[in-house]
Every structure is written in structure tokens, then in C-alpha cells.
Design a protein around this motif. Sequence first.
Motif, PDB file in Angstrom:
ATOM      1  N   LYS A 108       0.818  -1.224   0.000  1.00 55.71           N
ATOM      2  CA  LYS A 108       0.000   0.000   0.000  1.00 55.71           C
ATOM      3  C   LYS A 108       0.854   1.278   0.000  1.00 55.71           C
ATOM      4  O   LYS A 108       0.584   2.256   0.702  1.00 55.71           O
ATOM      5  CB  LYS A 108      -0.974   0.012   1.190  1.00 55.71           C
ATOM      6  CG  LYS A 108      -1.912  -1.181   1.213  1.00 55.71           C
ATOM      7  CD  LYS A 108      -3.010  -0.969   2.241  1.00 55.71           C
ATOM      8  CE  LYS A 108      -4.103  -2.002   2.191  1.00 55.71           C
ATOM      9  NZ  LYS A 108      -3.715  -3.380   2.376  1.00 55.71           N
ATOM     10  N   VAL A 109       1.921   1.224  -0.780  1.00 54.19           N
ATOM     11  CA  VAL A 109       2.855   2.353  -0.866  1.00 54.19           C
ATOM     12  C   VAL A 109       2.189   3.531  -1.583  1.00 54.19           C
ATOM     13  O   VAL A 109       1.444   3.337  -2.540  1.00 54.19           O
ATOM     14  CB  VAL A 109       4.129   1.897  -1.626  1.00 54.19           C
ATOM     15  CG1 VAL A 109       5.026   3.068  -1.977  1.00 54.19           C
ATOM     16  CG2 VAL A 109       4.880   0.862  -0.793  1.00 54.19           C
ATOM     17  N   ASP A 110       2.486   4.749  -1.105  1.00 57.69           N
ATOM     18  CA  ASP A 110       1.907   5.937  -1.738  1.00 57.69           C
ATOM     19  C   ASP A 110       2.742   6.395  -2.926  1.00 57.69           C
ATOM     20  O   ASP A 110       2.214   6.684  -3.991  1.00 57.69           O
ATOM     21  CB  ASP A 110       1.826   7.082  -0.719  1.00 57.69           C
ATOM     22  CG  ASP A 110       1.018   6.686   0.486  1.00 57.69           C
ATOM     23  OD1 ASP A 110      -0.176   6.392   0.306  1.00 57.69           O
ATOM     24  OD2 ASP A 110       1.566   6.644   1.611  1.00 57.69           O
ATOM     25  N   LEU A 111       4.059   6.497  -2.680  1.00 56.98           N
ATOM     26  CA  LEU A 111       4.936   7.089  -3.693  1.00 56.98           C
ATOM     27  C   LEU A 111       6.250   6.320  -3.758  1.00 56.98           C
ATOM     28  O   LEU A 111       6.717   5.799  -2.729  1.00 56.98           O
ATOM     29  CB  LEU A 111       5.259   8.544  -3.308  1.00 56.98           C
ATOM     30  CG  LEU A 111       4.060   9.461  -3.087  1.00 56.98           C
ATOM     31  CD1 LEU A 111       4.417  10.590  -2.135  1.00 56.98           C
ATOM     32  CD2 LEU A 111       3.601  10.022  -4.414  1.00 56.98           C
ATOM     33  N   ALA A 112       6.828   6.278  -4.935  1.00 53.41           N
ATOM     34  CA  ALA A 112       8.149   5.661  -5.066  1.00 53.41           C
ATOM     35  C   ALA A 112       8.903   6.335  -6.203  1.00 53.41           C
ATOM     36  O   ALA A 112       8.297   6.853  -7.143  1.00 53.41           O
ATOM     37  CB  ALA A 112       8.026   4.160  -5.341  1.00 53.41           C
TER      38      ALA A 112
END
Length: 293
Positions: free
Chosen positions: A90-94
Motif C-alpha cells: 500500500k505504498v503511496d509514492l516511489a
Amino acid sequence: VLQGIANQLGNDYKLKLAHSKDSMKLSIQELDEIITHDTALVVLSHVAFKSAFMYDMEAVTELAHSRGALMLWDLSHAAGAVQVDLNKSKVDLAVGCTYKYLNGGPGAPAYLYVREGLHEKLTSPVWGWFGKKDPFDFELEFIPAPGIKKFLVGTPPILSQEAIEPGLDIVLEAGMENLRQKSIQQSQYLIFLYKKYLQKLDFSLGSPTDPDCRGSHVSFQHPEAYRICKALIEPHSSRIRVIPDFRAPDNIRIGISPLYTSFMDIWFAVDRLLKIVNNKEYSSFTNKKDQVT
Ligand SMILES: Cc1ncc(COP(=O)(O)O)c(C=O)c1O
């Protein structure tokens, strides 16, 4: 980049740097203390550039979310080296670069990931014509493109993009699971050789021993690290050339790219380290630092 953005935002946001006590990682307990309900964004490298420590992406992201913060992962040392599942965690940004384990080489394009649910809410700080809804309308007002396209800025570097495609194809063809398996076998082999030969020569291990929390490079520390790196790169008396990275103050970083690094390569690298120290080969190099190390 974050310092620049914090500077632009004036006094509203402060950049808080977290210092690692063991120079390897921040433990989940330390992160638990550092990330507060005032935190807007947590930024970490999935695999740390010096130690190769690999964070538990899911656990840290969950911690950030529990404090109301967004989570941004730098995947530069992870993509192509370890399995990454941004959706599952559930990562927001990379963000990341393609010039390490994705085979791009220096100057290859970077990439950015924004979770779908944030596409409408977030805007790029740089509004460039390629991020516009209709770039070829040449209207003066910036109306962002829908979806991820709004984060584009200028004309893409076509030659670099063409060149990265086969680099990515070969990773997909080999399969991340196979690559990770080989990478673990190889880094374990390197650490085995370290214990057998290098430990007694003043080297210490700057990477985790547990492969589950290690990426695909291994760092060794030595008081003569810089000159040892020089001797690996420019040997006077060996035909074997090894290209490590020196990372201050005393790290020799050995990158294992499982697509093309062989077990023999690893043995040769350790053999060179042994000879350089035993024969004091490093003493014919200066400690004067080059621009790229
Ligand atoms: C942690 C990390 N992030 C990002 C990058 C890439 O940065 P850039 O694309 O600015 O060269 C690197 C390159 O070494 C890196 O180690």
C-alpha cells in the motif's frame, strides 16, 4: 531534493533527518519514535545505499499510515535486485533510477510511482508542458493531464528510453524470483569468503548477515578502504580489474548484479582484496579523493 522542496515551502514544513545508530539501519522501534502525528511524509530507501539493509516495506508503510503520513520509497538499490510489491504494501509514492540493477547505465531515465488514489490529489511541483492535458494545444494555462501523466515535465530523452527497454526486458525474462534467489546465494557466498579470509585482515562487515533483510550488495569496512578500492580498479600487478564503490568513511561496496555476475567473479574479487592487503598493494595509491568514487 527534499531540502530544496522544504526550502521552497518556507516555515510550514521542516526536514527531519534520522540518524542510524549502528550505521546500518533504523529499527522499527526507532522509526516508531521518529514518525509522529506531525509527520507529513516518510522517505526511506528500500535497500540502504551503504549497508544494503532492506526495510520491511509493508511494516514501515503501515507505521507511516498509522501516524497519518504518506510513505515514499526510493527503489534505486532495490528494483531489479529484490522483489518489490508496491500494491501489496500500500505504498503511496516511489522513485528510483534505472542505472543500477535495471541495466541502464549512467544517464538512464529515472522513474516515479504515485498510487492511483493520489493522482487527483497530488500535483507535481514542476509544471512542464509534457504534464499538460493537451501539450500540443500550446495554451498558456497549465491544465494537468489526467492520471500519472501529469507528473511528466519535459520532452522524454528518447535515446535513453530506447536503451532502457532491452535492459528491462532481460530482467523480466530472467524473472525476479530467479534473480533474487541467485543474488542471495551469491551474497551468502561472498559473506562466507569474508568470514574465511577477510575478517582476519582488518575487514569488518557493514551489511546484515540475514539475507532476508539485505539487498544485492555487500559492504566491507576497512581503515584503508579508499586505497583498496583504487587498487581494485587500477591494479598494477594483476590482470583482474574489480569495480567496487567507495562510500565514506570506510566502506568498500561490492555490487552483485545476479544477471551477469558469476560466482567466479565473486571469488576473484575476494582474491584481489586478499592480495591487495597482504601485499600492501594499496600503499602505492594516494588518499586524494577523485570526483567519482
Ligand atoms: C538512493 C539513491 N537514490 C537515487 C539515486 C539516483 O539519483 P539520480 O537519478 O539523481 O542520479 C541513487 C544513485 O546512486 C541512489 O543511490
